[in-house]
Design an enzyme around this catalytic site. Structure first.
Site, PDB file in Angstrom:
ATOM      1  N   CYS A  13      -0.710  -8.700  -8.514  1.00 54.37           N
ATOM      2  CA  CYS A  13      -1.310  -9.557  -7.486  1.00 54.37           C
ATOM      3  C   CYS A  13      -0.411  -9.628  -6.253  1.00 54.37           C
ATOM      4  O   CYS A  13       0.680  -9.043  -6.231  1.00 54.37           O
ATOM      5  CB  CYS A  13      -1.541 -10.961  -8.040  1.00 54.37           C
ATOM      6  SG  CYS A  13      -0.017 -11.817  -8.530  1.00 54.37           S
ATOM      7  N   MET A  14      -0.855 -10.343  -5.234  1.00 57.35           N
ATOM      8  CA  MET A  14      -0.025 -10.509  -4.039  1.00 57.35           C
ATOM      9  C   MET A  14       1.219 -11.328  -4.365  1.00 57.35           C
ATOM     10  O   MET A  14       1.204 -12.169  -5.273  1.00 57.35           O
ATOM     11  CB  MET A  14      -0.829 -11.175  -2.917  1.00 57.35           C
ATOM     12  CG  MET A  14      -1.862 -10.252  -2.296  1.00 57.35           C
ATOM     13  SD  MET A  14      -2.525 -10.878  -0.730  1.00 57.35           S
ATOM     14  CE  MET A  14      -1.103 -10.694   0.361  1.00 57.35           C
ATOM     15  N   GLY A  17       5.915  -8.549  -5.618  1.00 59.32           N
ATOM     16  CA  GLY A  17       7.054  -7.659  -5.361  1.00 59.32           C
ATOM     17  C   GLY A  17       6.725  -6.180  -5.402  1.00 59.32           C
ATOM     18  O   GLY A  17       7.617  -5.348  -5.620  1.00 59.32           O
ATOM     19  N   ASP A  85       1.924   2.732   0.351  1.00 59.83           N
ATOM     20  CA  ASP A  85       1.847   1.285   0.159  1.00 59.83           C
ATOM     21  C   ASP A  85       0.440   0.782   0.466  1.00 59.83           C
ATOM     22  O   ASP A  85      -0.318   1.436   1.185  1.00 59.83           O
ATOM     23  CB  ASP A  85       2.861   0.585   1.069  1.00 59.83           C
ATOM     24  CG  ASP A  85       3.094  -0.860   0.668  1.00 59.83           C
ATOM     25  OD1 ASP A  85       3.133  -1.140  -0.551  1.00 59.83           O
ATOM     26  OD2 ASP A  85       3.240  -1.717   1.560  1.00 59.83           O
ATOM     27  N   GLU A  86       0.093  -0.391  -0.066  1.00 63.85           N
ATOM     28  CA  GLU A  86      -1.235  -1.007   0.139  1.00 63.85           C
ATOM     29  C   GLU A  86      -2.356  -0.003  -0.151  1.00 63.85           C
ATOM     30  O   GLU A  86      -3.330   0.117   0.586  1.00 63.85           O
ATOM     31  CB  GLU A  86      -1.356  -1.550   1.569  1.00 63.85           C
ATOM     32  CG  GLU A  86      -0.331  -2.596   1.946  1.00 63.85           C
ATOM     33  CD  GLU A  86      -0.511  -3.917   1.196  1.00 63.85           C
ATOM     34  OE1 GLU A  86      -1.499  -4.070   0.463  1.00 63.85           O
ATOM     35  OE2 GLU A  86       0.355  -4.797   1.347  1.00 63.85           O
ATOM     36  N   CYS A 180      -2.432 -18.252 -11.207  1.00 61.50           N
ATOM     37  CA  CYS A 180      -2.691 -17.892 -12.601  1.00 61.50           C
ATOM     38  C   CYS A 180      -4.209 -17.876 -12.787  1.00 61.50           C
ATOM     39  O   CYS A 180      -4.951 -18.326 -11.918  1.00 61.50           O
ATOM     40  CB  CYS A 180      -2.034 -18.890 -13.550  1.00 61.50           C
ATOM     41  SG  CYS A 180      -2.690 -20.568 -13.415  1.00 61.50           S
TER      42      CYS A 180
END
Length: 274
Positions: A13-14, A17, A85-86, A180
């Protein structure tokens, strides 16, 4: 003989890291004197248009591209490592591009979200994860309870974004949080309970399954339990407003478990008194 390629996928998730881990791996490859090239989607302009930047502030130069096909314009025979990345923002053509690069001996490092703000697989990421030689799934900290976060929560004016909002909306702290599963909220998300019920009750009409359970059905269910459980389970017959059968069965089993635990406590107490 050509060196065997490898696909490494860093996901989660965002704020887990991912970009930081990608940068760490790239820097290690550079220390090893390997020829490295880094790409990012042109739409990712949060911190820089020409760098991969982690939320913690780590950064490294990158080449912004519009299409996955653009990657082939910059890859040379002596290129050894490619980092993207992304990657959830890349078009689906990235899958075949990555397969081609790995087949030709390149080490490809992918970083990207596994699911979108709805909690659904994001773009090409599930396919890349399936093809990967190595998958690193990172977790963040839930902004609500401080527990382990695996979901990305989108916020619009401080409130959870609606399920029907656009999937792609690049942002930072002001638009997203790590959550969560318990605290991940998506208003108007489809209710898949009917699908679950259909699997639990094959061949049954869902309308009849969802009707309030009748007393005789509950009695038949209770008759299957040991006699000692009747005293406990008959108590729930006073309130039969339970929508589906399996829910009642679950409650009865829970009551039976609680009954046994009470019996165990009583026996232990009597033995101790003796």
């Amino acid at each position: 003989m050509n060196k065997e390629g490898k696909l490494e996928v860093i996901t989660g998730c965002m704020f887990s890291g991912k970009s930081e881990e990608l940068i760490r791996r790239v820097k290690r490859a550079m220390i090893a004197k390997m020829k490295v090239i880094i790409f990012k989607p042109v739409i990712d302009t949060r911190y820089s248009t020409v760098e991969v930047v982690s939320h913690s502030g780590m950064r490294i130069k990158a080449r912004p591209i519009v299409s996955s096909q653009d990657i082939l314009n910059y890859v040379h025979k002596n290129t050894q490592v490619l980092a993207l990345d992304e990657s959830q923002f890349f078009d689906m053509g990235i899958i075949e591009i990555v397969k081609f690069l790995v087949k030709n001996g390149k080490r490809v490092i992918i970083a990207g979200l596994d699911t979108d703000f709805r909690g659904e697989p994001f773009g090409p990421m599930p396919y890349l994860m399936a093809l990967a030689d190595e998958v690193i799934k990172l977790h963040a900290i839930c902004n609500v309870c401080g527990g382990e976060a695996t979901m990305t929560q989108r916020l619009i004016n401080g409130k959870p974004a609606n399920y029907n909002d656009p999937v792609i909306l690049v942002g930072g702290f002001e638009k997203y949080e790590a959550r969560c599963k318990k605290h991940h909220i998506v208003p108007d998300a489809p209710n898949n309970l009917p699908i679950v019920e259909k699997k639990l009750f094959p061949g049954k009409d869902l309308k009849s399954v969802n009707k309030e359970i009748k007393k005789e059905d509950a009695e038949n269910l209770i008759d299957k339990l040991p006699d000692d459980a009747l005293e406990v389970t008959r108590a729930i017959l006073e309130d039969l407003n339970i929508p589906i059968e399996y829910k009642l069965e679950k409650i009865i089993k829970q009551k039976w478990y609680e009954y046994l635990k009470n019996v165990e406590k009583t026996i232990r107490k009597e033995v101790k008194n003796e």
